[in-house]
Enzyme design. Structure first.
Site, PDB file in Angstrom:
ATOM      1  N   CYS A  71       2.538   8.153   2.017  1.00  0.00           N
ATOM      2  CA  CYS A  71       1.344   8.391   2.813  1.00  0.00           C
ATOM      3  C   CYS A  71       0.557   7.100   2.935  1.00  0.00           C
ATOM      4  CB  CYS A  71       0.469   9.489   2.199  1.00  0.00           C
ATOM      5  SG  CYS A  71      -0.167   9.120   0.546  1.00  0.00           S
ATOM      6  N   ASP A  78       5.480  -2.537  -4.713  1.00  0.00           N
ATOM      7  CA  ASP A  78       5.237  -2.542  -3.267  1.00  0.00           C
ATOM      8  C   ASP A  78       4.567  -3.856  -2.899  1.00  0.00           C
ATOM      9  OD1 ASP A  78       4.746  -2.095  -0.626  1.00  0.00           O
ATOM     10  OD2 ASP A  78       3.392  -0.391  -0.916  1.00  0.00           O
ATOM     11  N   LYS A  99       6.683   8.193   6.474  1.00  0.00           N
ATOM     12  CA  LYS A  99       5.255   8.520   6.483  1.00  0.00           C
ATOM     13  C   LYS A  99       4.924   9.163   7.824  1.00  0.00           C
ATOM     14  CE  LYS A  99       3.841   4.716   3.420  1.00  0.00           C
ATOM     15  NZ  LYS A  99       3.126   3.412   3.325  1.00  0.00           N
ATOM     16  N   ASP A 112       9.696   0.217   4.472  1.00  0.00           N
ATOM     17  CA  ASP A 112       8.507   0.983   4.851  1.00  0.00           C
ATOM     18  C   ASP A 112       8.073   0.586   6.258  1.00  0.00           C
ATOM     19  OD1 ASP A 112       6.186   2.419   5.063  1.00  0.00           O
ATOM     20  OD2 ASP A 112       5.106   1.376   3.498  1.00  0.00           O
ATOM     21  N   GLU A 144       9.501  -2.124  -2.634  1.00  0.00           N
ATOM     22  CA  GLU A 144       9.190  -1.631  -1.293  1.00  0.00           C
ATOM     23  C   GLU A 144       8.730  -2.759  -0.377  1.00  0.00           C
ATOM     24  OE1 GLU A 144       6.080   1.593   0.782  1.00  0.00           O
ATOM     25  OE2 GLU A 144       6.334   1.503  -1.399  1.00  0.00           O
ATOM     26  N   LYS A 190       1.117  -2.455  -6.776  1.00  0.00           N
ATOM     27  CA  LYS A 190       0.896  -3.271  -5.590  1.00  0.00           C
ATOM     28  C   LYS A 190       0.944  -4.762  -5.954  1.00  0.00           C
ATOM     29  CE  LYS A 190      -0.009  -0.127  -2.359  1.00  0.00           C
ATOM     30  NZ  LYS A 190       0.768  -0.008  -1.108  1.00  0.00           N
TER      31      LYS A 190
END
Length: 363
Positions: free
Chosen positions: A295, A190, A267, A243, A218, A162
């Site tokens: 998820c 991400d 997701k 995403d 991402e 992250k």
């Protein structure tokens, strides 16, 4: 097998460590759980997290959506009418995607039970074992490096790092993690919409020029910024994954037509459940575009459903990011899918195979 009642509850499971991204910090899973009861005595389970910063759903809004807009329309309907049920759920109201997802998951659970098959086999079949990555929360560099090293020692072969809070510090975070685990695991980044398009290109070029191979980056820019996403896609070698830009089939088609992303992150909480997740996977397969099954911060119920869909749609869903249950201090269910660090083993019992939910408080 007709729908007799829908009960709603809440579970709260503490995390092993706070979950930190560019947009929030969370220390526990506190999700809505639904149980659909049928006239045959079968139970179907569904779950949804209140991810208001992404989907707009809260516990209160999901409860209202299900009780007052979805439940009255599907009571008494036979589970064998799967397409009708899914369309009724999706058309019951605008948005409220996570609430819809929770109900759809329970419906599909019952549908597969009716067929006496585990869900992934009812959806067409696939492998019974999957391998997930593990998320490393954004934090101080030393903490992130330590978390990454521990994850490798636990057997994870892919890490999702992250970033997105400070562009300069993000670059240093990735360099430090790469130096510690180079050759031992794949690295996914991400940014959780935390960078601008120009910042994204700068950061990715800097890492590429430093010899750091990233499996993907991402959602570096805001979800609504499709042109920004394309700007990044056109200027870097690293694969870009959408995403928050890819909630529904229409958006996915737009991304593909505009060549704005290499990979689509599916997701269930964004798509409104399983039916449209399958639609997206099929669209991607037709265009030869790869997908990831991801998820939110969810426990074993909804992540189990996502794992079943990923197995059945492996033609396009080739990457797995279903580590939600492994971030929790203990499992939320008895029975069903087994989550053992990076290894996910699907149940061979009918539906999702869930026998009971731990610490469920009905509301």
């Amino acid at each position: 097998m007709k729908i007799k009642d829908i009960k709603i509850g809440v579970i709260k499971v503490p995390l092993t460590t706070p979950f930190k991204t560019a947009i929030r910090t969370v220390d526990s899973v506190e999700d809505l759980v639904i149980i659909i009861e049928t006239d045959t005595g079968h139970l179907g389970y569904g779950e949804a997290p209140p991810t208001s910063v992404i989907t707009g759903d809260t516990l209160a809004s999901m409860q209202d959506a299900i009780n007052n807009h979805i439940k009255p329309k599907i009571l008494g309907v036979d589970i064998e009418n799967l397409n009708f049920l899914c369309e009724t759920i999706q058309s019951s109201m605008v948005n409220n995607l996570s609430a819809k997802a929770a109900v759809e998951i329970a419906i599909y659970d019952l549908w597969a039970q009716m067929l006496n098959l585990p869900l992934y086999k009812a959806l067409g079949g696939g492998e019974s074992k999957l391998t997930t990555d593990l998320t490393i929360s954004v934090d101080y560099i030393d903490k992130m490096v330590s978390d990454a090293v521990i994850a490798i020692e636990q057997g994870y072969e892919t890490l999702k790092i992250k970033v997105g809070k400070d562009i300069g510090l993000d670059i240093e975070r990735v360099k430090a993690i790469h130096a510690a685990i180079d050759g031992k695991a794949l690295i996914r980044l991400d940014a959780n919409q935390g960078w601008t398009a120009k910042q994204s290109v700068h950061a990715i070029h800097t890492l590429e020029n430093a010899g750091i191979h990233l499996e993907l980056v991402e959602q570096p820019v805001k979800g609504r910024d499709i042109q920004g996403l394309k700007y990044v896609y056109d200027r870097v070698n690293t694969p870009i994954m959408a995403d928050e830009s890819s909630f529904d089939p229409r958006q996915v088609i737009e991304l593909i037509q505009n060549q704005a992303a290499d990979i689509i992150n599916i997701k269930l909480m964004k798509t409104g459940g399983i039916s449209r997740a399958i639609h997206i996977a099929d669209i991607a397969a037709n265009f030869g575009v790869e997908c990831m099954m991801g998820c939110m911060l969810e426990s074993s119920i909804s992540v189990s459903a996502a794992a079943h869909v990923a197995s059945a749609k492996s033609t396009s869903i080739q990457k797995i990011d279903l580590d939600g249950p492994m971030l929790c201090q203990y499992p939320s269910i008895e029975g069903g899918v087994i989550f053992d660090r990076s290894d996910i083993t699907l149940n061979n019992s009918p539906g999702l195979g869930i026998k009971s939910v731990k610490d469920l408080i009905l509301i």
